[in-house]
Design a protein around this motif. Structure first.
Motif, PDB file in Angstrom:
ATOM      1  N   GLY A  66       0.653  -1.194   0.082  1.00  0.00           N
ATOM      2  CA  GLY A  66      -0.052   0.064   0.149  1.00  0.00           C
ATOM      3  C   GLY A  66       0.834   1.085   0.036  1.00  0.00           C
ATOM      4  O   GLY A  66       1.653   1.283  -0.832  1.00  0.00           O
ATOM      5  N   VAL A  67       0.632   2.194   1.070  1.00  0.00           N
ATOM      6  CA  VAL A  67       1.470   3.515   0.957  1.00  0.00           C
ATOM      7  C   VAL A  67       2.877   3.027   1.787  1.00  0.00           C
ATOM      8  O   VAL A  67       3.772   4.025   1.746  1.00  0.00           O
ATOM      9  N   LEU A  68       2.965   1.861   2.188  1.00  0.00           N
ATOM     10  CA  LEU A  68       4.414   1.551   2.832  1.00  0.00           C
ATOM     11  C   LEU A  68       5.536   1.169   1.979  1.00  0.00           C
ATOM     12  O   LEU A  68       5.228   0.376   0.999  1.00  0.00           O
ATOM     13  N   GLU A 103      -1.556  -8.867   7.704  1.00  0.00           N
ATOM     14  CA  GLU A 103      -2.726  -9.131   7.138  1.00  0.00           C
ATOM     15  C   GLU A 103      -3.751  -8.273   7.562  1.00  0.00           C
ATOM     16  O   GLU A 103      -4.933  -7.690   7.088  1.00  0.00           O
ATOM     17  N   SER A 104      -3.557  -7.309   8.870  1.00  0.00           N
ATOM     18  CA  SER A 104      -4.674  -6.560   9.283  1.00  0.00           C
ATOM     19  C   SER A 104      -4.729  -5.073   8.478  1.00  0.00           C
ATOM     20  O   SER A 104      -5.645  -4.505   8.476  1.00  0.00           O
ATOM     21  N   TYR A 105      -3.458  -4.975   7.669  1.00  0.00           N
ATOM     22  CA  TYR A 105      -3.598  -3.638   7.055  1.00  0.00           C
ATOM     23  C   TYR A 105      -4.701  -3.964   5.961  1.00  0.00           C
ATOM     24  O   TYR A 105      -5.553  -3.153   5.587  1.00  0.00           O
ATOM     25  N   ARG A 106      -4.559  -5.097   5.303  1.00  0.00           N
ATOM     26  CA  ARG A 106      -5.490  -5.538   4.326  1.00  0.00           C
ATOM     27  C   ARG A 106      -6.905  -5.427   4.730  1.00  0.00           C
ATOM     28  O   ARG A 106      -7.790  -5.221   3.971  1.00  0.00           O
ATOM     29  N   TRP A 107      -7.059  -6.150   5.928  1.00  0.00           N
ATOM     30  CA  TRP A 107      -8.296  -6.128   6.398  1.00  0.00           C
ATOM     31  C   TRP A 107      -9.063  -4.790   6.931  1.00  0.00           C
ATOM     32  O   TRP A 107     -10.176  -4.427   6.595  1.00  0.00           O
ATOM     33  N   GLU A 109      -8.149  -2.128   5.059  1.00  0.00           N
ATOM     34  CA  GLU A 109      -8.785  -1.410   3.814  1.00  0.00           C
ATOM     35  C   GLU A 109      -9.979  -2.036   3.361  1.00  0.00           C
ATOM     36  O   GLU A 109     -10.875  -1.316   2.900  1.00  0.00           O
ATOM     37  N   ALA A 110     -10.323  -3.234   3.573  1.00  0.00           N
ATOM     38  CA  ALA A 110     -11.530  -3.976   3.301  1.00  0.00           C
ATOM     39  C   ALA A 110     -12.656  -3.476   3.987  1.00  0.00           C
ATOM     40  O   ALA A 110     -13.823  -3.746   3.552  1.00  0.00           O
ATOM     41  N   HIS A 111     -12.425  -2.824   5.213  1.00  0.00           N
ATOM     42  CA  HIS A 111     -13.550  -2.393   5.921  1.00  0.00           C
ATOM     43  C   HIS A 111     -13.660  -0.750   5.939  1.00  0.00           C
ATOM     44  O   HIS A 111     -14.271  -0.510   7.031  1.00  0.00           O
ATOM     45  N   GLY A 112     -13.101  -0.237   5.058  1.00  0.00           N
ATOM     46  CA  GLY A 112     -13.409   1.138   5.040  1.00  0.00           C
ATOM     47  C   GLY A 112     -12.259   2.218   5.465  1.00  0.00           C
ATOM     48  O   GLY A 112     -12.517   3.422   5.223  1.00  0.00           O
ATOM     49  N   VAL A 113     -10.988   1.662   5.892  1.00  0.00           N
ATOM     50  CA  VAL A 113      -9.999   2.590   6.379  1.00  0.00           C
ATOM     51  C   VAL A 113      -9.397   2.807   4.944  1.00  0.00           C
ATOM     52  O   VAL A 113      -8.969   1.957   4.150  1.00  0.00           O
ATOM     53  N   THR A 128       7.724   1.931   7.947  1.00  0.00           N
ATOM     54  CA  THR A 128       7.041   1.538   9.232  1.00  0.00           C
ATOM     55  C   THR A 128       5.583   1.830   9.693  1.00  0.00           C
ATOM     56  O   THR A 128       4.800   1.022  10.143  1.00  0.00           O
ATOM     57  N   ASN A 129       5.002   2.983   9.282  1.00  0.00           N
ATOM     58  CA  ASN A 129       3.782   3.270   9.703  1.00  0.00           C
ATOM     59  C   ASN A 129       3.084   4.083   8.460  1.00  0.00           C
ATOM     60  O   ASN A 129       3.286   4.741   7.917  1.00  0.00           O
ATOM     61  N   ALA A 130       1.763   3.303   8.550  1.00  0.00           N
ATOM     62  CA  ALA A 130       0.785   3.789   7.498  1.00  0.00           C
ATOM     63  C   ALA A 130      -0.318   4.925   8.206  1.00  0.00           C
ATOM     64  O   ALA A 130      -0.797   4.457   9.225  1.00  0.00           O
TER      65      ALA A 130
END
Length: 467
Positions: A66-68, A103-107, A109-113, A128-130
């Motif tokens: 993503g942005v990382l 995996e939480s990063y993708r989760w 995004e999938a839930h609106g973040v 290191t930080n999104a």
């Protein structure tokens, strides 16, 4: 006690709290098929706990994500955590949080973040930080929209004060709303209601009278009521009541809810003095995201729990702008007068510091540059440049507490227990169990990692139990 009214709801899963961890748990449990109710102590406009003040999420990744940028491996992440905690962490839970972050990063995004590249002036956090597009408030609102779409029930201004524990399970939960006491009987309970930092009397019992001078960066609704109730009933605790995420913030910040904007990022390019105009710590010890959280405790140990940042004009553009403009003066003596500091003493401190600065040609504001002082105590080990170009600028510093580390001890499934064994239908996530991983110190963005990872685990496990 006032009359108890029975709440007709009897959800599979009751989530206590309304921030990132609570929402991660609620959404996960609902998607697993459970009926879910959230009880949030705050009014709707102030929902979200400390999460609405957050900016970013620290995330492991083996390549660009993503942005990382680049990579941030499990081992590097863990070593960063060990540095700030001094090794005071549970390695199993810590590595679980770290490994699950990618995996939480993708989760998320999938839930609106939505994420954005790191902001300028944040000292190389892009790897290191999104960062959340729109900040923590946008994240919270996105999750509430997702939860509403899934049919999660939310009760606002609902202040839980008691969970009835009997024979290794929670039988019922009591809360107040609109002057009435209500009782709800869920199958499973997830506690995600934060620490006790909103209760300054509890802080003072832990820290002593100095705590009365602390400012609370986050929500005033995290008062530790649920935590205290469970600890009194023998639920196992973790952490030290004197340990917390405490940073040095602008002394002009409000008592509560000042949030992330009250943080000051200027310390590496400054000297910091106490009310006696004496330096008391190495301002250049480490890059700021790894070390900024130590300064709240350092200031707390100074007379009247106050410090003062002094910089000159050549450093003014090197850090993120402050929400309140700095105090400006044409001379060191004038600046001392603005802060009520002894002018002759401040001049002597700055002259000694300036004399201890050497060659500054290697100065580099975004990495450890080794530009250090010589012959002054305490030393400044990086970014040590003389403070000699007027106008001069300063900020007052106070200890700003974000959240406390005394909490509920959990296992890898986020489950709570007593000395007699697991509480079968009780889980915890977020700041209320973060002391399981953060024994001391703090790592930027790691609180959101803990909340997301353990919120999702708790939601999954609670839904499975309820079914």
């Amino acid at each position: 006690m006032s009359k108890v009214h029975s709440d007709p709801r009897s959800p599979d899963v009751l989530v206590i709290g309304g921030g990132n961890a609570a929402l991660s748990a609620a959404i996960t449990a609902r998607e697993a098929g459970a009926s879910v109710t959230i009880v949030e102590a705050a009014p709707k406009p102030y929902r979200g706990g400390n999460s609405r003040h957050t900016r970013n999420f620290r995330c492991m990744h083996d390549g660009p994500l993503g942005v990382l940028t680049g990579e941030y491996t499990e081992d590097e992440y863990y070593q960063d955590l060990l540095k700030v905690t001094g090794g005071n962490t549970d390695p199993v839970l810590a590595r679980l949080a770290i490994r699950s972050s990618e995996e939480s990063y993708r989760w998320m995004e999938a839930h609106g973040v939505r994420f954005q590249p790191s902001l300028s002036g944040t000292l190389s956090l892009g790897r290191t930080n999104a960062f959340f597009l729109g900040g923590g408030k946008s994240l919270v609102n996105a999750y509430y929209r997702t939860a509403a779409g899934l049919g999660v029930d939310v009760i606002y201004e609902a202040k839980v004060f008691h969970l009835e524990l009997k024979e290794h399970r929670v039988d019922w939960v009591d809360y107040t709303q609109g002057g009435e006491t209500r009782r709800i009987t869920p199958k499973a309970v997830i506690v995600a209601s934060g620490g006790f930092q909103g209760d300054t009397e509890w802080l003072a019992r832990a820290w002593g009278p100095a705590a009365q001078n602390f400012l609370i960066r986050g929500t005033p609704y995290n008062r530790g009521v649920v935590l205290a109730d469970l600890l009194e009933q023998g639920v196992r605790s973790v952490g030290d009541p004197t340990q917390c995420h405490a940073v040095a913030i602008d002394g002009r910040a409000p008592k509560f809810d000042g949030g992330i904007v009250t943080r000051l990022d200027c310390v590496p390019f400054s000297i910091v003095v106490n009310k006696n105009a004496e330096r008391f710590y190495d301002e250049g010890e480490e890059v700021w995201p790894k070390r900024y959280a130590i300064w709240g405790r350092l200031v707390a140990a100074q007379p009247d729990q106050v410090g003062y940042v002094i910089i000159d004009s050549k450093s003014l553009e090197l850090f993120m702008p402050s929400v309140f403009p700095p105090i400006k003066a044409d001379s060191i003596e004038e600046l001392a007068g603005e802060f009520g500091l002894p002018a002759d003493k401040l001049r002597k401190t700055i002259d000694a510091f300036n004399a201890a600065c050497g060659d500054t040609s290697a100065f580099h504001p975004t990495e450890l540059d080794g530009v250090a002082t010589s012959g002054v105590a305490p030393p400044k080990t990086n970014w040590a440049r003389p403070i000699n170009e007027p106008p001069f600028y300063g900020y007052s510093l106070r200890t700003g507490v974000t959240f406390t580390y005394l909490g509920l001890k959990v296992d890898e499934l986020a489950q709570c227990s007593t000395d007699a064994g697991s509480v079968r239908n009780l889980w915890a996530a977020g700041e209320t169990m973060a002391g399981s991983i953060l024994g001391q110190g703090y790592l930027a963005g790691f609180g959101m990692t803990i909340g997301t990872v353990f919120g999702r685990i708790a939601g999954r496990e609670a839904a499975a139990y309820a079914s």
